[in-house]
Every structure is written in structure tokens, then in C-alpha cells.
Scaffold this motif. Structure first.
Motif, short mmCIF file in Angstrom:
data_model
loop_
_atom_site.label_atom_id
_atom_site.label_comp_id
_atom_site.label_asym_id
_atom_site.label_seq_id
_atom_site.Cartn_x
_atom_site.Cartn_y
_atom_site.Cartn_z
N GLN A 43 0.84 -1.19 0.00
CA GLN A 43 0.00 0.00 0.00
C GLN A 43 0.88 1.25 0.00
N LEU A 44 0.45 2.24 -0.74
CA LEU A 44 1.11 3.55 -0.77
C LEU A 44 0.04 4.62 -0.63
N VAL A 45 0.20 5.47 0.38
CA VAL A 45 -0.75 6.57 0.63
C VAL A 45 0.01 7.88 0.59
N ILE A 46 -0.40 8.80 -0.27
CA ILE A 46 0.18 10.14 -0.35
C ILE A 46 -0.96 11.14 -0.23
N GLN A 47 -1.01 11.78 0.95
CA GLN A 47 -2.07 12.73 1.26
C GLN A 47 -3.42 12.03 1.11
N GLU A 48 -4.25 12.38 0.12
CA GLU A 48 -5.57 11.77 0.03
C GLU A 48 -5.64 10.67 -1.02
N GLN A 49 -4.52 10.31 -1.61
CA GLN A 49 -4.51 9.30 -2.66
C GLN A 49 -3.91 8.00 -2.13
N GLN A 50 -4.45 6.86 -2.61
CA GLN A 50 -4.00 5.56 -2.13
C GLN A 50 -3.87 4.60 -3.30
N LEU A 51 -2.75 3.87 -3.32
CA LEU A 51 -2.49 2.81 -4.29
C LEU A 51 -2.23 1.53 -3.53
N ASP A 52 -2.70 0.41 -4.08
CA ASP A 52 -2.51 -0.89 -3.44
C ASP A 52 -1.84 -1.85 -4.42
N THR A 53 -1.10 -2.82 -3.84
CA THR A 53 -0.41 -3.86 -4.60
C THR A 53 0.35 -3.22 -5.77
N LEU A 54 1.22 -2.30 -5.45
CA LEU A 54 1.96 -1.53 -6.46
C LEU A 54 3.23 -2.28 -6.84
N ILE A 55 3.44 -2.46 -8.14
CA ILE A 55 4.62 -3.15 -8.68
C ILE A 55 5.25 -2.26 -9.74
N GLY A 56 6.57 -2.07 -9.67
CA GLY A 56 7.25 -1.21 -10.62
C GLY A 56 8.60 -1.75 -11.05
N GLU A 57 8.92 -1.53 -12.31
CA GLU A 57 10.23 -1.85 -12.86
C GLU A 57 10.71 -0.63 -13.64
N LEU A 58 11.77 0.02 -13.13
CA LEU A 58 12.27 1.26 -13.71
C LEU A 58 13.74 1.11 -14.08
N ASP A 59 14.11 1.71 -15.21
CA ASP A 59 15.51 1.77 -15.64
C ASP A 59 15.89 3.21 -15.89
N ILE A 60 17.07 3.60 -15.45
CA ILE A 60 17.62 4.93 -15.74
C ILE A 60 18.70 4.78 -16.80
N ASN A 61 18.51 5.46 -17.91
CA ASN A 61 19.49 5.46 -18.99
C ASN A 61 19.78 6.91 -19.37
N GLY A 62 20.92 7.41 -18.88
CA GLY A 62 21.27 8.80 -19.17
C GLY A 62 20.28 9.76 -18.55
N ASP A 63 19.56 10.51 -19.40
CA ASP A 63 18.58 11.50 -18.93
C ASP A 63 17.15 11.00 -18.98
N THR A 64 16.97 9.69 -19.10
CA THR A 64 15.63 9.13 -19.26
C THR A 64 15.35 8.08 -18.20
N ILE A 65 14.15 8.17 -17.62
CA ILE A 65 13.63 7.09 -16.78
C ILE A 65 12.65 6.29 -17.62
N ASP A 66 12.98 5.03 -17.87
CA ASP A 66 12.09 4.15 -18.61
C ASP A 66 11.21 3.40 -17.61
N ILE A 67 9.91 3.61 -17.72
CA ILE A 67 8.95 2.91 -16.86
C ILE A 67 8.54 1.65 -17.62
N ASN A 68 9.26 0.57 -17.36
CA ASN A 68 8.96 -0.67 -18.06
C ASN A 68 7.63 -1.26 -17.62
N LYS A 69 7.35 -1.09 -16.32
CA LYS A 69 6.09 -1.61 -15.80
C LYS A 69 5.72 -0.86 -14.54
N LEU A 70 4.47 -0.45 -14.44
CA LEU A 70 3.93 0.14 -13.23
C LEU A 70 2.47 -0.28 -13.14
N SER A 71 2.15 -1.10 -12.15
CA SER A 71 0.80 -1.63 -12.05
C SER A 71 0.37 -1.67 -10.59
N GLY A 72 -0.95 -1.74 -10.40
CA GLY A 72 -1.48 -1.79 -9.05
C GLY A 72 -2.98 -1.58 -9.05
#
Length: 595
Positions: A301-330
Motif C-alpha cells: 500500500q502507498l498513501v500520499i495525502q488523500e490518494q491511495q495505491l494498493d499492490t503496487l509493482i514497478g520496474e524502472l531503468d535509468i538510462n542517461g537523462d531518461t527514466i524508462d517505466i517498463n512496468k507500473l501496475s497496481g
């Protein structure tokens, strides 16, 4: 000459007797008390020693019991059951006379600053046994209980009572700024500008921590490796303060980080069940400076102020000046989402390549319209959505001025730019939305269909078609997207509808069960200080039976009239300067809808 020899012999014997009596006297409470008063008088410390002990079998070791010491400016105090000083007689006059200083069951309190009292002694080894230490420096406070360990060499300085050297210690309890650790063991080296921790381990709220790294005096941190398992932490840090800390000038470099089942709760944010692996990530001023990094995480679970996400899964890669969001689900508001995309650091543009959202139950916030009027966050100058699909969702607006609800809502977005130069808008592309049913200001509608698209260089258009119980209603909206004002033109029409529905849609005075057609036009400005007072327009109602009815809106005030003539004149009004720019866009699209 015999008398001179006898005199010297008597003097030596007398001196020896004085030393013997002094030696014996110092090992009494009276002698220790007198010596304490003498030292307090000629030093910057108040000293009180209960008793001193010494044995000839260990000639260099002096034992002091019930020792109390306090500096005159109260920045250093010591209360110890026993202090052992081991002297190396060979170095008595070299400045390195004390080989080892051992404090047993001591309570030490020290405050470090530029004006701190400097200790006049040093030792090759400073050692504590089962002691308590409280140390303050600037905004940092460290408290140690059951402390056993030491530092070598011990050469105290004005602003650092422990000096610089290699250290090793264990402690039952260590509290750093109200953050409690248990069963801590640390080995490292204190240096003038950096604390090098070669190995550290301990428990935080029943969770295990192990790692190594460096902490610099400017606040920068290098984590060579850090492992945390089942750690929980509750604090009063707000999310905005956390974000400000990330954007500070202090560098955070992570070489290897492994977290398993971590729970953290702040003032208005929280995360639970966090597990992550981070390789080679360096942060400074809210941005990374590592060429390549990989981040994998999942959390319950992730709660930021009034927003809530559950079962959050992420795969991120940093290549130079870019963040590649390969997967973000929840899960979000009982719905599931999945997306992929990228974020460019140079132009701060977020691109969503593919996103899906299904089964969400979403209620628009109270000031959702004002949110889109304000500039986008500083980290987001552009937002581009290549493909987005919404299915089987519920959208509600509960504001009493204009409530609506769409059930079984589906949507498709293609190649749409929603942010340009930090301004929200429809800058390119189109979106279509359909729903099985819904309500608009308590009027039940069926099969609503919405289309949103770019219209011109800085304009956007939207159309809505709904079926009511006894007819069809259509609405067209054209807005001009400007930084300080958003003038709009709204046209609506209805065919063979129950005209009492107009009472719910902002008009008034229409009787129930009256069937007919209507045509309405409204102009205004979404950024006006009063949206209602910016409205000007007209409504023409043609019942199947009876006289035509008219409504005219001038600066938010509605007037009414009834006429038997088929085409009566419309009451004119004088447009304000804010509406004149709206009138200019009316010519761009002659008819958004078909009456």
C-alpha cells in the motif's frame, strides 16, 4: 663531609615519607576529596572523586571510583562508577602518557560546538564499559544505552570530544533524533569530514538492518550496501518536507540497496510491505547523476495525502537523462491499472506509451476544475499519452452546483498531449468516452457518448450526446486555451425531451410532463473570479403544444418570456471584454452540434 651526607640522606628519607603519606592519603576518601578540590580550583572542570586505588603489581594503572566531572559551561559532564587510567611511564613527558582510559558504568553528556570546552588529556585508547552517552551536535542528538566500545587514538578537539580515529562498539539501545535502534554493533573510522562505517547492524522496531557506507559533514551520504528486513518506522515528517529533503543539495549515493517488507508512516503519507532492489543510484538536488540504474519494487500500500495505491509493482531503468517505466501496475480506487512509458529529465516530459485502467470507482475532488487551471508541477512541463484504455469504471462529481455520474464508463485516448509548457489543455489528439447510463444533475440519461479533441491551434472542443426517457440531448463545448483566461462557447439542443429536465440543468419554470425541443447557447470564462457572473446566452424552448418560451442570461442573471410568435427577437446584451474573445472563437466552428 659526613654531616652533608647525613643531611642529604635525611632529605631523601623525608621526601620518600611525603610520597608514601601522599600515596596512602590519596587512597582515602579524605585525600581524594582534597585532591578533587585542588584540581577543580586550577582547571575548567568541577571534579569529585570518591576514592583512588593503586597496586604495585600494576604500577601504571590507577583506579578512581565514584567519579563526577562537569565543565564550567555545562557542555560536558561525566558520572562514572569507575575510571581506570593506564599510564605508560616511558612516555610520561612526551604527551602520550595515557595508554588506555577505561570508563565503567558511566553517564556521559556532551554538546559539540565551536565554543565547547576542550579536554586537556588524550589517550591511545578510550574505552567505555556498560555506559550511557548523550551527544548533541547542531540539530542531531544521539543517545546510547548499554554502550561498550571505544576509539583509538583518542585525541579530543574543541568541537568533537571523541576526536578522530578507529572505533568499534556495541550498544543495547541507540536513539538518533527519536529513531530507536536496538542491539547495535558498528565498526568504522571517524575522520574530520567523513564518518566511514565499515560494518553496522542492528534492529529497528523488530526489523533487522545491516549495511556499510559513509556520512559526510555536509550531510551527503554514500550507501555502499544496505539491507533492511521487516523494519517499521513512524514519524511526523510531512510529504512536502520529504520532497524538499529529496530536492536538497545533499548527495545520496546508493550502490546496493535491498529492502524487504518495510513499513513507514509519515504525517500525511505511508507505505507498507515495501520490497525493493536498487543498483547504482545517485541523487542530488532531486535528480540523479548516475548514467545507468535499475529499480525494482513492490509494496502492499502507498498513501500520499488523500490518494491511495494498493499492490503496487514497478520496474524502472535509468538510462542517461531518461527514466524508462517498463512496468507500473497496481490497484487504485478498487480498480486495476497497468502502464508503461518514460520521463525525460531535460525537457521534463512524461510520455505514457500504453496504459490501462479498469473497474475504478473515482469521485472528482472538490476543486478539480481549479486543479486543471493551475500550472502543472515543476517537474512536469509536458504530458503525452499515446494509448490509454479505460473500462467498466464509475466517475462521479458530487459538487451540488453540477452533479453527475457515469456508470460502466469506457474511454479511449490516442496521441493526446494534455500538458504543454506546464499548462493543462487538449493540445493534440482525441478521446472518446461511453457509458451504459448515468445522471446529470439528477436527470437519468442512457448511453452517454463524449468526444474530446483539439480544435485549432489553441482551442479544444468536446461534444456530449445522451438519451433521456423521452428524447435525445446534445451538447457542444468550445474553449480557447489561454494562460490567464479560458473563454468558452457552449451550445446545447434537445429533441422530443421532457422539458422539466431543464429545471435540473440550471434553468427554471418549466412544468412537468411537457414534451418539446430546446436550443441553448452560453458564453463565459472558466478563469473568471465568478463563473456564474461571466455567463451570457439564451435558451429557446419549443413545446409540442403551447407557446414558445425564452430565457436570456446576462452576467449570470436569467430572464424569461413567453411568446406566440414563432421567431421572437432575442433580448440583446452587451458583451464584456472577457466575452468578446469568446465570440471570436464562435466563428471558428459554426455548429458544434445539430439542433
Amino acid at each position: 663531609m659526613k654531616w652533608l651526607t647525613k643531611l642529604i640522606t635525611y632529605i631523601l628519607l623525608l621526601f620518600l615519607l611525603v610520597i608514601i603519606f601522599a600515596y596512602i592519603g590519596l587512597q582515602t576518601r579524605w585525600g581524594a576529596s582534597y585532591s578533587s578540590q585542588f584540581l577543580s580550583k586550577f582547571t575548567d572542570f568541577d571534579i569529585d572523586v570518591g576514592i583512588m586505588g593503586h597496586q604495585f603489581s600494576t604500577p601504571g594503572e590507577f583506579v578512581f571510583q565514584d567519579v563526577k566531572l562537569e565543565s564550567q559551561n555545562k557542555d560536558l559532564s561525566l558520572n562514572a562508577r569507575q575510571v581506570v587510567i593506564d599510564i605508560n611511564w616511558q612516555n610520561l613527558f612526551s604527551g602520550n602518557a595515557i595508554r588506555r582510559l577505561v570508563i565503567t558504568q558511566g553517564e556521559l553528556a556532551a554538546t559539540s560546538s565551536e565554543s565547547s570546552t576542550k579536554l586537556p588529556i588524550s589517550a591511545s585508547i578510550l574505552q567505555f564499559e556498560n555506559s550511557q552517552i548523550k551527544f548533541k551536535q547542531a540539530d542531531k542528538t544521539v543517545e546510547l544505552t548499554g554502550f561498550t566500545g571505544g576509539i583509538t587514538p583518542w585525541i579530543p578537539t574543541t568541537n568533537h570530544p571523541f576526536g578522530y580515529g578507529d572505533f568499534r562498539f556495541t550498544t543495547n539501545q541507540m536513539t538518533i533524533n527519536d529513531l530507536p535502534f536496538r542491539n547495535v554493533a558498528i565498526t568504522g573510522k571517524l575522520q574530520e569530514k567523513v564518518t566511514d562505517i565499515s560494518k553496522a547492524s542492528g534492529y529497528l522496531n523488530n526489523g533487522y538492518i545491516s549495511g556499510e557506507g559513509k556520512a559526510f559533514t555536509d550531510g551527503s551520504i554514500i550507501i555502499d550496501s544496505l539491507t533492511m528486513n521487516k523494519v517499521g518506522w513512524q514519524n511526523n515528517i510531512s510529504f512536502d518536507a520529504l520532497f524538499d529533503a529529496i530536492n536538497s543539495d545533499k548527495t545520496l549515493q546508493i550502490k546496493n540497496l535491498e529492502l524487504t517488507n518495510i513499513d513507514i508512516q509519515g504525517k500525511d503519507w505511508a507505505l507498507s510491505g515495501l520490497s525493493t532492489e536498487i543498483d547504482q543510484l545517485s541523487f542530488v538536488r532531486g535528480s540523479w547523476n548516475s548514467p545507468k540504474s535499475k529499480i525494482n519494487f513492490n509494496m502492499g500500500q502507498l498513501v500520499i495525502q488523500e490518494q491511495q495505491l494498493d499492490t503496487l509493482i514497478g520496474e524502472l531503468d535509468i538510462n542517461g537523462d531518461t527514466i524508462d517505466i517498463n512496468k507500473l501496475s497496481g490497484y487504485y480506487n478498487k480498480g486495476v491499472f497497468n502502464l508503461s512509458g518514460s520521463w525525460q529529465r531535460n525537457d521534463k516530459v512524461l510520455t505514457i506509451d500504453d496504459a490501462k485502467l479498469a473497474g475504478v470507482l473515482y469521485t472528482l475532488p472538490e476543486k478539480w476544475l481549479e486543479f486543471f487551471v493551475e500550472p502543472a508541477p515543476s517537474w512536469l512541463s509536458g504530458l503525452s499519452i499515446k494509448k490509454f484504455n479505460l473500462s467498466q469504471s464509475l466517475l462521479m462529481n458530487i459538487q451540488p452546483q453540477f452533479t453527475f455520474e457515469f456508470t460502466a464508463l469506457s474511454a479511449n485516448i490516442e496521441n493526446m498531449d494534455l500538458i504543454k509548457q506546464s499548462q493543462w489543455g487538449i493540445w493534440s489528439g482525441k478521446a472518446t468516452l461511453t457509458a451504459d447510463s448515468g445522471t446529470i444533475n439528477q436527470v437519468i440519461v442512457r448511453r452517454p457518448f463524449v468526444e474530446i479533441r483539439q480544435s485549432g491551434k489553441s482551442s479544444a472542443a468536446a461534444s456530449l450526446t445522451v438519451s433521456t426517457d423521452k428524447g435525445i440531448s446534445k451538447l457542444g463545448l468550445l474553449i480557447k486555451q489561454e494562460p490567464k483566461k479560458i473563454p468558452f462557447l457552449l451550445r446545447a439542443s434537445g429533441t422530443n425531451i421532457d422539458l422539466s429536465n431543464l429545471n435540473q440543468w440550471g434553468w427554471a419554470g418549466f412544468p412537468a410532463q411537457m414534451i418539446g425541443d430546446f436550443d441553448a447557447t452560453l458564453q463565459g470564462d472558466f478563469l473568471s473570479s465568478s463563473l456564474q457572473k461571466s455567463l451570457n446566452g439564451e435558451l429557446v424552448v419549443i413545446p409540442l403544444q403551447g407557446k414558445q418560451m425564452y430565457r436570456t442570461v446576462v452576467k449570470g442573471e436569467v430572464t424569461s418570456s413567453v411568446s406566440e410568435t414563432p421567431e421572437p427577437p432575442i433580448v440583446p446584451y452587451e458583451a464584456s471584454p472577457e466575452q468578446q474573445s469568446t465570440q471570436s472563437i464562435e466563428a471558428q466552428i459554426p455548429s458544434l452540434i445539430t439542433p
